[in-house]
Design a protein around this motif. Structure first.
Motif, PDB file in Angstrom:
ATOM      1  N   VAL A   1       0.880  -1.177   0.000  1.00 44.17           N
ATOM      2  CA  VAL A   1       0.000   0.000   0.000  1.00 44.17           C
ATOM      3  C   VAL A   1       0.915   1.223   0.000  1.00 44.17           C
ATOM      4  N   VAL A   2       0.873   1.956  -1.113  1.00 42.67           N
ATOM      5  CA  VAL A   2       1.795   3.061  -1.323  1.00 42.67           C
ATOM      6  C   VAL A   2       1.010   4.352  -1.520  1.00 42.67           C
ATOM      7  N   GLY A   3       1.190   5.286  -0.621  1.00 39.41           N
ATOM      8  CA  GLY A   3       0.590   6.606  -0.757  1.00 39.41           C
ATOM      9  C   GLY A   3       1.541   7.521  -1.495  1.00 39.41           C
ATOM     10  N   ILE A   4       1.009   8.322  -2.412  1.00 35.73           N
ATOM     11  CA  ILE A   4       1.819   9.302  -3.135  1.00 35.73           C
ATOM     12  C   ILE A   4       1.170  10.669  -2.963  1.00 35.73           C
ATOM     13  N   ASN A   5       1.937  11.602  -2.408  1.00 37.23           N
ATOM     14  CA  ASN A   5       1.476  12.966  -2.162  1.00 37.23           C
ATOM     15  C   ASN A   5       2.061  13.862  -3.252  1.00 37.23           C
ATOM     16  N   SER A   6       1.201  14.374  -4.127  1.00 35.62           N
ATOM     17  CA  SER A   6       1.622  15.198  -5.264  1.00 35.62           C
ATOM     18  C   SER A   6       1.244  16.664  -5.098  1.00 35.62           C
ATOM     19  N   ASN A   7       0.713  17.043  -3.956  1.00 36.84           N
ATOM     20  CA  ASN A   7       0.247  18.419  -3.769  1.00 36.84           C
ATOM     21  C   ASN A   7       1.392  19.422  -3.698  1.00 36.84           C
ATOM     22  N   ASP A   8       1.083  20.650  -4.087  1.00 37.38           N
ATOM     23  CA  ASP A   8       2.003  21.777  -4.028  1.00 37.38           C
ATOM     24  C   ASP A   8       2.250  22.124  -2.559  1.00 37.38           C
ATOM     25  N   ALA A   9       3.435  21.794  -2.072  1.00 31.81           N
ATOM     26  CA  ALA A   9       3.742  22.003  -0.655  1.00 31.81           C
ATOM     27  C   ALA A   9       3.986  23.473  -0.316  1.00 31.81           C
TER      28      ALA A   9
END
Length: 188
Positions: A71-79
């Motif tokens: 289970v791999v979460g990927i966070n692509s939001n503009d930090a």
């Protein structure tokens, strides 16, 4: 703002787009890292979205219940615009145990989200391991609890769990696409 994912960049049977991303644990991950798993659940997610926060326990439970599934979460939001989604904050969520999945990765440029066709958080994609090639088997919602305060009619994460069970049994999940709903990805 709630947004439904109806992206179809990656279609059923397609290979998972490659990535090489830093994790909240300090490691760098690529698809080959997960080759020893029978399936790979990639969830485009973030820290601040209430739709994702409502699924933290579901993702953690899936990771705990299925040893053969990464289970791999990927966070692509503009930090820069959303500091709560910066890698440092991701590390805090993992260290506190709020996010307890196989890997939580940072997609700084959002190139990986674009390659997959992700548009909202959470947006789950399930890939089966076909002799070392991850192929899309399911893309859609976790369950029928579409708003953060909703309770699912059945088991939490039931739609994804049904798809995982089918893949692990060597069967194809139902191809009925019911989109996920969540916050739009905050493109950098």
């Amino acid at each position: 703002m709630a947004r439904e994912s109806d992206a179809e960049e990656v279609e059923y049977g397609d290979r998972a787009p490659a990535f090489e991303l830093p994790g909240a644990d300090g490691r760098t991950y690529d698809l080959e890292f997960f080759d020893d798993h029978d399936a790979l659940l990639v969830v485009f997610m973030c820290n601040h979205c209430p739709y994702v926060q409502a699924k933290f326990d579901v993702m953690n439970a899936i990771a705990a219940d299925y040893a053969d599934v990464a289970v791999v979460g990927i966070n692509s939001n503009d930090a820069e615009a959303y500091p709560e989604d910066a890698l440092e904050k991701m590390i805090e969520y993992v260290d506190r145990g709020e996010i307890d999945i196989t890997a939580y990765l940072r997609d700084e440029t959002a190139a990986v989200a674009r390659a997959y066709g992700a548009v909202c958080t959470p947006d789950p994609f399930l890939f089966e391991n076909d002799d070392g090639v991850f192929r899309l088997a399911y893309h859609g919602r976790f369950d029928d609890a579409m708003n953060p305060d909703d309770e699912p009619a059945g088991e939490p994460g039931g739609d994804v769990r049904d798809a995982i069970d089918a893949v692990l049994a060597g069967e194809a999940p139902e191809e009925t696409f019911v989109p996920s709903r969540g916050c739009s990805i905050k493109w950098p």
